[in-house]
Each structure stands twice: as structure tokens, then as C-alpha cells.
Design a protein around this motif. Structure first.
Motif, short mmCIF file in Angstrom:
data_model
loop_
_atom_site.label_atom_id
_atom_site.label_comp_id
_atom_site.label_asym_id
_atom_site.label_seq_id
_atom_site.Cartn_x
_atom_site.Cartn_y
_atom_site.Cartn_z
N LEU A 112 0.81 -1.22 0.00
CA LEU A 112 0.00 0.00 0.00
C LEU A 112 0.85 1.26 0.00
N LEU A 113 2.17 1.11 0.06
CA LEU A 113 3.03 2.29 0.09
C LEU A 113 2.87 3.11 -1.19
N PRO A 114 3.03 4.43 -1.09
CA PRO A 114 2.93 5.27 -2.28
C PRO A 114 4.10 5.04 -3.22
N GLN A 115 3.95 5.52 -4.43
CA GLN A 115 4.95 5.30 -5.47
C GLN A 115 6.34 5.76 -5.05
N ARG A 116 6.44 6.92 -4.45
CA ARG A 116 7.75 7.46 -4.10
C ARG A 116 8.46 6.56 -3.10
N GLY A 187 0.58 -1.88 -10.29
CA GLY A 187 0.97 -0.75 -11.13
C GLY A 187 2.08 0.06 -10.48
N ARG A 188 1.97 0.30 -9.17
CA ARG A 188 3.02 1.05 -8.46
C ARG A 188 4.32 0.24 -8.43
N LEU A 189 4.20 -1.07 -8.20
CA LEU A 189 5.40 -1.90 -8.16
C LEU A 189 6.08 -1.96 -9.53
N ASP A 190 5.30 -2.05 -10.58
CA ASP A 190 5.87 -2.08 -11.93
C ASP A 190 6.67 -0.81 -12.22
N ARG A 191 6.15 0.32 -11.76
CA ARG A 191 6.85 1.59 -12.01
C ARG A 191 8.07 1.74 -11.12
N ALA A 192 8.09 1.01 -9.99
CA ALA A 192 9.18 1.17 -9.04
C ALA A 192 10.37 0.26 -9.33
#
Length: 277
Positions: A112-116, A187-192
Motif C-alpha cells: 500500500l506504500l505510495p509510489q515514491r 501498477g506502483r510496483l511495476d513503475r518502481a
């Protein structure tokens, strides 16, 4: 000189088998896992609630003994610093390590952590992430049952509280619903982090030899021999009314669609919960 280990972060999803997988890895010769599964270190650093985490671990120390008490005491020393200290965090994870390739922190809330925050975690040296998927309806129902069991004063009220919590979740409220957002989390994990350092598994297939072989290859460890019949944190058995199950399937339809589009399929065990997908 001993080579630095790979840090494995179990990012979720909640009630999708993270406790079971943690236990299996804890018994593997190539893994060094401490006695506490969910450290919540990075969520605590994000919201600054160091004091509440210190109190929680102090309470656990008071009622624990043996190796777990020692692990809890070591972790308490890290938390009492009241700030993010990656050296102390790594020191805790590695204490007692004897050359094993893997150390790990399985905290589903990290999903659940934010993208940053995820992007910063991805920059840690030699880090890999695991995300587990479970039939969205079954995962949600398991999650709300767990929350109901925690608040119930006696077991006979768990069913009533769970169905009330399910109604709340289906209205799009509460942490159980937030944890159902596979599309958002992945989606956030893919971008990270790159695909070579992110491994996704299906709860319903995770004990299959092919799935275990892929996980071992991803982690760079020897073959996994697991206890497929072991159940961890199974929760209280409560009947979910068929009408509520259908509504849940409809509400979670975007998640089924996302998984099928991303992976080209969904596990056969999911088909009974899918509505109009």
C-alpha cells in the motif's frame, strides 16, 4: 568475506499466503529469516508512528520467551531509534546469518506504500519483491473475517461482524477494500522496480512444483520442499451469503479483468467468483 545477502520484501497481498510462504522460506537452508514476520518498518517510517510501534513490540516482548523474545528485543532496539536507519534495519535482519543468500521482511502493508516510497525501496542494494494474488472475493472475505475476529468479544459474534464489515468494504470503505486493489498495487510496483526483481504468484497455485521452481529460480536458492498442507492464520470459518458473494464479484470485476489482461489468464479456482468477466 561473506557475500551480502539479497533482501526479499514480501509486499502483499494480505490474506494471500504471505505467512505460509514466510514459514516455508524460514526453513530453507539458503534463507535466514528472523522470528518476526511483519516488521512494518517502512510504513512506520512513512507515518512517523514510532512510539506506537515501540509500545506494540514492548507488549509482545513481555509475553514472549526464548528465541522469539530475543528477536523481539533486537527489533525493539531498532524501533527505539525513532528514525529510519537502514544500517540498523539490515543489521537486525542479518544478525545470526551464516552465509545464507536471503534475508526477508514480509509485511503485506508495504504493497500500500505510495509510489515514491516504493521507488526508494527499489534502490536498496540487491532487493527483490514478491507479491501474492488470491481470488479477490476470497481474499476480501478472509480479510474482513480476520478483522471481525480481532474485534469480537466472543466467537459467536464473528459472523455478524464479518458480514457488517463486508457491507462496508463493498461500499468502498475500509482497509480491507484498499487491499483488494491489485491493479493499483502492481501498477506502483511495476513503475518502481524492473520485472527481473518482482515476482508475482497465485495463492491457489503456489504449492505446485512449477510455481515453486520459478520462485526458487527468482530467489537464486536451492529447490523448495514445502509443507503444502500447512495452514497459517486461516481464520474463523464463516459462511458468506450467496447474494453478498455475487455483489462482491461484481464490485471486484475490474480486478479480475486486470489480472486476466496482465497474465493472459486467471487461475481456474477464481472462475466461480467472477461475474461477467
Amino acid at each position: 568475506m561473506t557475500q551480502a545477502p539479497t533482501l526479499v520484501l514480501g509486499m502483499g497481498a494480505a490474506k494471500a499466503g504471505t505467512s505460509w510462504l514466510f514459514d516455508q522460506l524460514a526453513g530453507h537452508r539458503d534463507c535466514h529469516l528472523r522470528g518476526i514476520k511483519e516488521l512494518h518498518y517502512f510504513t512506520t517510517a512513512l507515518d512517523g508512528r514510532w512510539s506506537s510501534q515501540v509500545r506494540r513490540i514492548e507488549e509482545r516482548v513481555a509475553r514472549s520467551e526464548g528465541p522469539l523474545r530475543a528477536d523481539l528485543s533486537d527489533w525493539l532496539a531498532v524501533l527505539r531509534q525513532g528514525r529510519l536507519n537502514l544500517r540498523a534495519y539490515g543489521g537486525y535482519l542479518c544478525k545470526g546469518r551464516d552465509g545464507q543468500k536471503i534475508v526477508a521482511d514480509f509485511t503485506p502493508a508495504y504493497g500500500l506504500l505510495p509510489q515514491r516510497a516504493l521507488s526508494r525501496l527499489a534502490r536498496l542494494p540487491d532487493v527483490k519483491m514478491i507479491y501474492l494474488l488470491r481470488d479477490p472475493v476470497e481474499r476480501l472475505w478472509s480479510n474482513v473475517r480476520m478483522e471481525a475476529a480481532r474485534t469480537a468479544r466472543w466467537p459467536g459474534t464473528v459472523g455478524v461482524l464479518a458480514r457488517r464489515a463486508m457491507e462496508k468494504a463493498l461500499a468502498g470503505r475500509g482497509p480491507s477494500w484498499t487491499r483488494s486493489d491489485y491493479a493499483g498495487a502492481l501498477g506502483r510496483l511495476d513503475r518502481a522496480i524492473g520485472p527481473d526483481r518482482l515476482h508475482v504468484m497465485f495463492y491457489e497455485e503456489m504449492t505446485q512444483p512449477q510455481a515453486l521452481a520459478r520462485l526458487a529460480a527468482f530467489l537464486g536458492i536451492g529447490p523448495l520442499s514445502v509443507n503444502a498442507g500447512q495452514r497459517v492464520n486461516g481464520g474463523v470459518a464463516v459462511w458468506l451469503p450467496s447474494s453478498m458473494r455475487v455483489r462482491a464479484g461484481m464490485a471486484l470485476r475490474p480486478q479480475y479483468e486486470y489480472v486476466r489482461q496482465r497474465f493472459g489468464r486467471v487461475p481456474a479456482a477464481w472462475h466461480g467468483s467472477m461475474v461477467g468477466v
